[in-house]
Structures are given as structure tokens and as C-alpha cells.
Write an enzyme that holds these catalytic residues in place. Structure first.
Site, PDB file in Angstrom:
ATOM      1  N   HIS A 231      19.000  26.341  39.897  1.00 52.64           N
ATOM      2  CA  HIS A 231      19.967  26.119  38.972  1.00 52.64           C
ATOM      3  C   HIS A 231      21.315  26.055  39.132  1.00 52.64           C
ATOM      4  CE1 HIS A 231      21.124  25.678  34.491  1.00 52.64           C
ATOM      5  NE2 HIS A 231      21.914  26.472  34.637  1.00 52.64           N
TER       6      HIS A 231
ATOM      7  N   THR B  34      26.017  20.981  48.061  1.00 51.16           N
ATOM      8  CA  THR B  34      26.007  21.503  49.804  1.00 51.16           C
ATOM      9  C   THR B  34      25.322  22.587  49.782  1.00 51.16           C
ATOM     10  OG1 THR B  34      27.977  20.108  49.947  1.00 51.16           O
ATOM     11  CG2 THR B  34      27.368  21.344  51.889  1.00 51.16           C
TER      12      THR B  34
HETATM   13  C1  GAR Z   1      20.702  19.900  41.413  1.00 50.33           C
HETATM   14  O1  GAR Z   1      21.990  20.248  41.464  1.00 50.33           O
HETATM   15  C2  GAR Z   1      19.847  20.918  40.825  1.00 50.33           C
HETATM   16  O2  GAR Z   1      20.405  22.202  41.018  1.00 50.33           O
HETATM   17  C3  GAR Z   1      20.024  20.623  39.416  1.00 50.33           C
HETATM   18  O3  GAR Z   1      19.701  19.185  39.409  1.00 50.33           O
HETATM   19  C4  GAR Z   1      20.315  18.791  40.695  1.00 50.33           C
HETATM   20  C5  GAR Z   1      19.135  18.011  41.333  1.00 50.33           C
HETATM   21  O4  GAR Z   1      19.587  17.438  42.477  1.00 50.33           O
HETATM   22  N1  GAR Z   1      18.997  21.193  38.541  1.00 50.33           N
HETATM   23  C6  GAR Z   1      19.158  21.596  37.331  1.00 50.33           C
HETATM   24  O5  GAR Z   1      19.888  21.324  36.622  1.00 50.33           O
HETATM   25  C7  GAR Z   1      17.775  22.263  36.669  1.00 50.33           C
HETATM   26  N2  GAR Z   1      18.312  22.711  35.407  1.00 50.33           N
HETATM   27  P1  GAR Z   1      18.526  16.664  43.530  1.00 50.33           P
HETATM   28  O6  GAR Z   1      17.336  16.029  42.799  1.00 50.33           O
HETATM   29  O7  GAR Z   1      19.470  15.632  44.297  1.00 50.33           O
HETATM   30  O8  GAR Z   1      17.787  17.778  44.147  1.00 50.33           O
END
Ligand code: GAR
Length: 199
Positions: free
Chosen positions: A117, A180
Site C-alpha cells: 500500500h 522505486t
Molecule cells: C503501486 O504503487 C501500489 O502500491 C499501489 O498500486 C500501484 C501498482 O503499481 N497499490 C495500491 O494503491 C493498493 N491500494 P504496479 O501495478 O506497477 O505494481
């Protein structure tokens, strides 16, 4: 072999980081573990292509084609449970999976269900975390890896990383800086669990 199933909804950069780290660190030999499958609730998720290019099994389960959250989660569990001879995978890893899960689903994978998160929980559960951190005048932002419980964005914290909020930052600037760190701490948290042989 301990199977890890990763659930995504979008770009899948965290999933890719986990897969890459698993290969680089040799999780198969070291922990008897592998990423077995990637499941998305969106057919358009870019992460599906990355996963397929890595030779991973992929599946799409469109939540819009189910009459209820329970029906979707039941179908999702049926897909996930294909990836273990014992009827359940070692770990279910939510990596940008933008769905609220039912208490039944969470209970089914209790202790084996992880989430990342993009905030320093317990601050800012829910959406728009970086904008909310900016609006609150936070000097630091960050990310949390935690075990999933029935309460949204709660549960035992496994790891966190902190980044500074710099003058003139937009929410996108913070998101990039945090991402990152996400790519470092999520694989590390999983490896720590595998090493502890908890799963
Ligand atoms: C990430 O920043 C993750 O922390 C967030 O979505 C993004 C997914 O990026 N998750 C949430 O907001 C969950 N509540 P990714 O698809 O490139 O891994």
C-alpha cells in the site's frame, strides 16, 4: 514447490520486480518457491504481457461479469487454488490489485495474503495516498507491505520504506519516488517470509 500467485490490476511493476528478484536470488533452489501465476481483474493490465513474456501462467477474471463481490471472489479463489497440489498456494500477493476483497476471501488465505500500500500505514488507507500526504503537509511519504486482514489496508506490517516529500513535489513525483522503494521492499518482505519457512 511453494507456489506464489500474484494478483494485479495495472502495470505490474511490483509483480515484475518480484519475478526478477526471485530469478536473481534463486528462490526455487533457496526456498523451494516460485511465482506460479499472475491473475488480473482487468484484461487491459499491462502486467499481463510482462508476465506472459516471463513464461508465467496468466489469467483474467473480469469483476464486471460477476453479480456480486462474493461471486467474483469465489471464482478468483478457484483460479488461485489451481496453483497448489494441497488446494491452496503458499502465498497470495496483491500487487496493485485494486479490488476490495470479501471477508470470506481474506479468511481463506489468512496469514498468506500480502498487500503493498503506497503510504506509511496506518496513515492514509484507501486511495489518493500521495495527494492526501501532500495536502496534510507531510514531510515524508512511503509505502507499507502488510498482511491482509478484513479491514481495508490494515493488518500486521511486514516492512515499510520512507521517502522525503520535496518542495514543489506533485503526487506523481512522490508516487515515482515511492515506487522505486516498493520494488525493493516487496520482494524483500516475501523472501523474508519464505526464508522463515512460515509458508
Ligand atoms: C503501486 O504503487 C501500489 O502500491 C499501489 O498500486 C500501484 C501498482 O503499481 N497499490 C495500491 O494503491 C493498493 N491500494 P504496479 O501495478 O506497477 O505494481
Amino acid at each position: 514447490m511453494k507456489n506464489i500467485v500474484i494478483l494485479i490490476s495495472g502495470g505490474g511493476s511490483n509483480m515484475a520486480a518480484i519475478v526478477k528478484t526471485a530469478q536473481r536470488e534463486g528462490w526455487a533452489k533457496k526456498y523451494g518457491a516460485r511465482v506460479a501465476a499472475v491473475v488480473s481483474n482487468k484484461a487491459s493490465a499491462g502486467g499481463l504481457t510482462i508476465a506472459a513474456d516471463q513464461g508465467l501462467a496468466t489469467a483474467v477474471l473480469d469483476h464486471k461479469s460477476f453479480p456480486s463481490r462474493e461471486a467474483f471472489d469465489d471464482a478468483l479463489a478457484a483460479i488461485i487454488d489451481r496453483y497448489d497440489e494441497l488446494g491452496a498456494p503458499a502465498l497470495v500477493v496483491l500487487a496493485g490489485f485494486m479490488r476490495i476483497l470479501t471477508p470470506g476471501f481474506v479468511a481463506r488465505y489468512e496469514g498468506r495474503l500480502l498487500n503493498i500500500h503506497p503510504s506509511l500505514l496506518p496513515a492514509f488507507p484507501g486511495l489518493h495516498t500521495h495527494q492526501r500526504a501532500l495536502d496534510a503537509g507531510c514531510k515524508f511519504a512511503g509505502v507499507t507491505v502488510h498482511q491482509v486482514t478484513a479491514e481495508l489496508d490494515h493488518g500486521p506490517i511486514l516492512d515499510q520504506a520512507v521517502v522525503p516529500v520535496l518542495a514543489g513535489d506533485t503526487a506523481d513525483d512522490i508516487a515515482a519516488r515511492v515506487l522505486t522503494q516498493e520494488h525493493l521492499i516487496y520482494p524483500r518482505a516475501i523472501a523474508t517470509l519464505l526464508q522463515a519457512s512460515c509458508y
